[in-house]
Design an enzyme around this catalytic site. Structure first.
Site, short mmCIF file in Angstrom:
data_model
loop_
_atom_site.label_atom_id
_atom_site.label_comp_id
_atom_site.label_asym_id
_atom_site.label_seq_id
_atom_site.Cartn_x
_atom_site.Cartn_y
_atom_site.Cartn_z
N ASP A 108 -8.08 19.24 -27.90
CA ASP A 108 -8.17 18.68 -26.55
C ASP A 108 -7.24 19.47 -25.64
O ASP A 108 -6.26 20.07 -26.09
CB ASP A 108 -7.80 17.20 -26.53
N ARG A 110 -19.38 13.33 -30.65
CA ARG A 110 -20.08 12.09 -30.96
C ARG A 110 -21.59 12.18 -31.00
O ARG A 110 -22.23 11.27 -31.53
CB ARG A 110 -19.64 10.99 -29.99
N ARG A 160 -15.23 10.90 -38.48
CA ARG A 160 -14.37 10.15 -37.56
C ARG A 160 -14.13 8.71 -38.02
O ARG A 160 -13.03 8.18 -37.87
CB ARG A 160 -15.04 10.21 -36.19
N ARG A 177 -18.56 20.47 -25.35
CA ARG A 177 -18.48 19.21 -26.11
C ARG A 177 -19.56 19.10 -27.19
O ARG A 177 -20.01 18.00 -27.50
CB ARG A 177 -18.58 18.00 -25.17
N TYR A 219 -3.28 15.18 -15.27
CA TYR A 219 -3.08 14.12 -16.27
C TYR A 219 -1.60 13.79 -16.46
O TYR A 219 -1.24 12.63 -16.67
CB TYR A 219 -3.70 14.52 -17.61
O1 1CP Z 1 -17.00 20.68 -28.64
C1 1CP Z 1 -16.01 20.49 -27.91
O2 1CP Z 1 -15.97 20.98 -26.78
C2 1CP Z 1 -14.90 19.61 -28.44
C3 1CP Z 1 -13.52 19.99 -28.08
C4 1CP Z 1 -13.00 19.35 -26.79
C5 1CP Z 1 -12.76 20.01 -25.57
C6 1CP Z 1 -13.13 21.44 -25.22
C7 1CP Z 1 -12.57 18.01 -26.64
C8 1CP Z 1 -12.64 16.94 -27.66
N1 1CP Z 1 -12.00 17.88 -25.40
C9 1CP Z 1 -12.12 19.09 -24.72
C10 1CP Z 1 -11.62 19.43 -23.38
C11 1CP Z 1 -11.20 18.35 -22.44
N2 1CP Z 1 -10.52 17.19 -22.70
C12 1CP Z 1 -11.40 18.41 -21.04
C13 1CP Z 1 -12.04 19.60 -20.34
C14 1CP Z 1 -13.51 19.59 -20.45
C15 1CP Z 1 -14.24 18.49 -19.71
O3 1CP Z 1 -14.09 18.41 -18.48
O4 1CP Z 1 -14.96 17.73 -20.37
C16 1CP Z 1 -10.86 17.26 -20.47
C17 1CP Z 1 -10.85 16.88 -19.00
C18 1CP Z 1 -10.30 16.49 -21.52
C19 1CP Z 1 -9.58 15.19 -21.40
C20 1CP Z 1 -10.27 14.15 -22.20
N3 1CP Z 1 -10.23 14.05 -23.55
C21 1CP Z 1 -11.16 13.16 -21.72
C22 1CP Z 1 -11.60 12.99 -20.28
C23 1CP Z 1 -10.97 11.83 -19.64
C24 1CP Z 1 -11.25 11.75 -18.15
O5 1CP Z 1 -10.32 11.85 -17.38
O6 1CP Z 1 -12.45 11.58 -17.78
C25 1CP Z 1 -11.61 12.42 -22.83
C26 1CP Z 1 -12.51 11.22 -22.85
C27 1CP Z 1 -11.02 13.02 -23.98
C28 1CP Z 1 -11.25 12.63 -25.41
C29 1CP Z 1 -12.01 13.60 -26.22
N4 1CP Z 1 -11.74 14.96 -26.34
C30 1CP Z 1 -12.63 15.54 -27.21
C31 1CP Z 1 -13.53 14.50 -27.65
C32 1CP Z 1 -14.66 14.69 -28.65
C33 1CP Z 1 -13.13 13.30 -27.04
C34 1CP Z 1 -13.75 11.93 -27.25
C35 1CP Z 1 -12.87 11.13 -28.16
C36 1CP Z 1 -13.55 10.57 -29.36
O7 1CP Z 1 -14.33 11.21 -30.09
O8 1CP Z 1 -13.25 9.41 -29.61
#
Ligand code: 1CP
Length: 341
Positions: A76, A30, A39, A26, A153
């Protein structure tokens, strides 16, 4: 085409490295003001993910600002359900939401096996742009969710503490569960192959919800499908990050992959014992260490490396960096790894 910095690829393959490579899960996101500036101008997360020029821009930002040893494509894990015919929304400050969820075999039958070129072309275009912009400086990591985590999911419909709806499905409808996992796996294999063809240099599989399954379910409903993904990819190294799956480390060590990612609760010494000499390890600093003083960040980072050793090792956090972490704390972690001796 040789990369200028291929430390991560060398460490993954168990080759001798002159310095420990480091990146953060991640890292694109942010924590960076540069990300927030991009964004702010958009309607939401999905618009950013689906606009290749902007997705490429935020993918490269951490390489320039944080000087990490790899980029990870900004996307994602939930693009796969959408490409299979199950769309999602990303709700601000809450997370993913699926208006429709999977509950019947008829719904599973109606899902497609994703066609990456037609359904996920926006990710592949972003990868091609990133490769140009990186100009061979550092490797680009492609990724996908593990089938079980994506399944969770698709059945649950959103994030959850227990994923009890998804877990209930495994007990009540094992056939449906396997049918859905098969389709997710087939889609994921095609998708990862397409990412590699577009230029991804390493693949990471995120099994974020590994730790909520009992071991027998983990082996049957998750690891078996991760194994198939690993078997289908031999062009680039693969990292499997299975959060909370300390109970399955011996089985993870038998996967045809190069690296196992550890979360911060996993014990480094026993993980090394259970996985050496076959696997490199990645991880596993507690993301909350980065809320501490620079002195404490440096000390705990050095202590972590003392345990892992400096070969067959990729430094990282034990999970994604939290959005309210200061950029200077992240830089302190990265600099400490780079200066370790
Ligand atoms: O640098 C990076 O890694 C960015 C790319 C990335 C990756 C590898 C994002 C962007 N998401 C992911 C993988 C991801 N997405 C996972 C596996 C990794 C982990 O466990 O953290 C999972 C479970 C998700 C699902 C997801 N997407 C969640 C989790 C929800 C939950 O159940 O707790 C969330 C909050 C997101 C949104 C998201 N994805 C990525 C970002 C930067 C964000 C935040 C959204 C935003 O900026 O508004």
């Amino acid at each position: 085409m040789q990369l200028e910095n291929n430390l991560i690829l060398q460490a993954a393959r168990g080759q001798q490295v002159p310095r420990i490579p480091v990146w953060l899960m991640r890292q694109a996101g942010r924590i960076l003001p540069e990300y927030r500036a991009v964004r702010e101008k958009l309607s939401g997360f999905l618009e950013l993910v689906k606009t290749p020029e902007l997705a490429a821009e935020v993918t490269v930002q951490p390489v320039d600002v944080l000087k990490v040893d790899a980029a990870i494509i900004f996307s994602d894990i939930l693009v796969i359900p959408e490409a299979m015919g199950l769309p999602y929304q990303m709700i601000e400050k809450k997370g993913p939401y699926f208006p429709e969820t999977i509950g019947t075999i008829k719904q599973v039958d109606q899902l497609k096996v994703a066609d990456p070129e037609s359904e996920l072309g926006y990710v592949l275009d972003a990868i091609r742009l990133v490769k140009k912009e990186l100009d061979r400086k550092v490797p680009l990591i492609g990724f996908a969710g593990a089938p079980w985590t994506v399944f969770a999911y698709m059945v649950e419909g959103s994030g959850s503490k227990t994923f009890s709806k998804a877990r209930r499905m495994l007990y009540q409808h094992p056939d449906l569960s396997h049918a859905l996992l098969e389709k997710i796996t087939a889609s994921t294999i095609r998708y990862l192959q397409a990412q590699i063809d577009a230029g991804a240099d390493l693949i990471q599989v995120f099994d974020s919800w590994a730790g909520i399954l009992p071991k027998s379910h983990y082996l049957t409903y998750s690891l078996a499908y991760i194994r198939r993904i690993c078997q289908s990819i031999d062009q680039v190294p693969i990292t499997v990050f299975a959060k909370g799956a300390y109970f399955a480390l011996p089985e993870l060590a038998d996967l045809p992959c190069e690296t196992i990612g550890l979360d911060w609760q996993m014990d480094v010494d026993s993980a090394r014992k259970l996985t050496q000499p076959k696997k490199s390890l990645q991880g596993n600093l507690d993301p909350c260490v980065l809320y501490g003083s620079f002195q404490d960040i440096a000390r705990q980072t050095n202590e972590m490396i003392d345990r892992f050793g400096s070969q067959q090792y990729i430094a990282n956090l034990g999970h994604g960096v939290y959005p309210d972490t200061s950029v200077d704390a992240v830089k302190c972690f990265i600099d400490t790894v780079k200066n370790y001796r």
